[in-house]
Design a protein around this motif. Structure first.
Motif, PDB file in Angstrom:
ATOM      1  N   UNK A 247       0.836  -1.198   0.000  1.00 25.94           N
ATOM      2  CA  UNK A 247       0.000   0.000   0.000  1.00 25.94           C
ATOM      3  C   UNK A 247       0.873   1.252   0.000  1.00 25.94           C
ATOM      4  N   UNK A 248       0.496   2.214  -0.819  1.00 27.42           N
ATOM      5  CA  UNK A 248       1.213   3.492  -0.865  1.00 27.42           C
ATOM      6  C   UNK A 248       1.201   4.136   0.520  1.00 27.42           C
ATOM      7  N   UNK A 249       2.372   4.554   0.988  1.00 25.10           N
ATOM      8  CA  UNK A 249       2.476   5.239   2.265  1.00 25.10           C
ATOM      9  C   UNK A 249       2.576   4.343   3.480  1.00 25.10           C
ATOM     10  N   UNK A 250       2.564   3.018   3.283  1.00 21.66           N
ATOM     11  CA  UNK A 250       2.633   2.071   4.399  1.00 21.66           C
ATOM     12  C   UNK A 250       4.075   1.924   4.861  1.00 21.66           C
ATOM     13  N   UNK A 251       4.348   2.412   6.074  1.00 27.67           N
ATOM     14  CA  UNK A 251       5.715   2.414   6.593  1.00 27.67           C
ATOM     15  C   UNK A 251       6.239   1.012   6.887  1.00 27.67           C
ATOM     16  N   UNK A 252       5.360   0.059   7.171  1.00 28.43           N
ATOM     17  CA  UNK A 252       5.793  -1.286   7.536  1.00 28.43           C
ATOM     18  C   UNK A 252       5.873  -2.231   6.347  1.00 28.43           C
ATOM     19  N   UNK A 253       4.923  -2.125   5.427  1.00 26.76           N
ATOM     20  CA  UNK A 253       4.822  -3.140   4.377  1.00 26.76           C
ATOM     21  C   UNK A 253       4.837  -2.564   2.961  1.00 26.76           C
TER      22      UNK A 253
END
Length: 302
Positions: A247-253
């Protein structure tokens, strides 16, 4: 079971379907705790056919049972945070949680949480009940959050989630172009250590099922609609990452690009469920927040 008249958040009026012990009915069918039942007895708030009764009583088919709850409210600081209420009835409140808001207070977020706003909202209703979240969203995920006004509603919806009688839909924008128009990701999700924040796809984990459908393709991104049959922690985020479409903007994945959006582009947009007492099918939808709309506009011109 429930009559159509005189229902309130703290009042249940029930036509008994079969002979049984009242205490068993209150525990098995209504999900009341022993402590709650003891309080009802002490405050004389159980009535059978209009007469005060004890939990040890026997109820017969056709009897009218009335239960009144006097419940202590949650001890959250009431704060008007401007969160929109999407739905309100005798059993439920549904809110449109904005991004960057924590659902429940923590050591690092004691105020300005959704629970603080719900406390404020309850005060405006002149009702008093413990806040019971039926579902939760990550801080940076926006959209629908359900609050139960009583133990029965919480128990009923939690049970419906387990049996997949609640339909939960999300919208997400992912990195890369998904070629399939629709597909199902059926992969187990596992927490590797007790203190781990992240989750991984691993055969040792719990089964998790996510269905997706492509709504729009851009040059290097895809807008997808998702429906989950299970509710594992970070399920959608982990599943999309597992097919190399974080996902766009997902810091973890995913991949962080603050020029596009300042958080993960994931929104809980629709939920469909059975009203706990009437069993009427209820549909509630949440509009896309402004930052998500702006992201879509940016991607159209990249």
């Amino acid at each position: 079971m429930f009559t159509k008249e005189n229902q309130k958040w703290n009042k249940f009026v029930i036509s008994i379907d079969e002979d049984c012990k009242l205490k068993d009915f209150l525990i098995d069918e209504m999900s009341f705790s022993i402590r709650s039942i003891s309080r009802m007895k002490r405050e004389k708030n159980i009535f059978i056919n209009g007469k005060v009764s004890k939990p040890t009583a026997e109820v017969k088919k056709g009897d009218i049972l009335e239960i009144v709850l006097n419940e202590d409210g949650s001890q959250f600081i009431p704060q008007n945070l401007g969160v929109r209420c999407l739905y309100n009835d005798e059993d439920l409140l549904i809110f449109d949680k904005p991004p960057f808001m924590v659902v429940h207070p923590t050591k690092s977020h004691r105020e300005s949480t959704l629970a603080n706003h719900v406390s404020y909202f309850i005060d405006t209703l002149d009702e008093k009940f413990k806040i019971r979240f039926v579902n939760r969203l990550d801080m940076n995920t926006s959209g629908i959050v359900i609050v139960a006004k009583n133990a029965y509603a919480h128990h009923k919806l939690s049970k419906d989630m387990e049996t997949n009688d609640i339909s939960k839909n999300y919208l997400a924008i992912v990195e890369g172009v998904i070629e399939k128009d629709r597909d199902t990701i059926d992969l187990p999700i596992y927490r590797e250590t007790e203190d781990s924040i992240t989750r991984v796809v691993d055969s040792r984990g719990q089964r998790a099922i996510t269905h997706y459908e492509v709504l729009e393709r851009y040059k290097n991104h895809t807008l997808v609609k998702l429906k989950i049959d299970t509710g594992r922690t970070h399920q959608i985020r982990v599943h999309l990452s597992s097919i190399s479409k974080g996902i766009v903007g997902d810091e973890l994945y995913g991949v962080v690009d603050e020029d596009l959006i300042g958080r993960q582009a994931l929104h809980a947009c629709k939920i469909e469920f059975n009203q706990p007492r009437s069993c009427d099918r209820i549909l509630v939808e949440s509009e896309l927040p402004e930052d998500f709309i702006q992201l879509i506009d940016k991607l159209k011109y990249l």
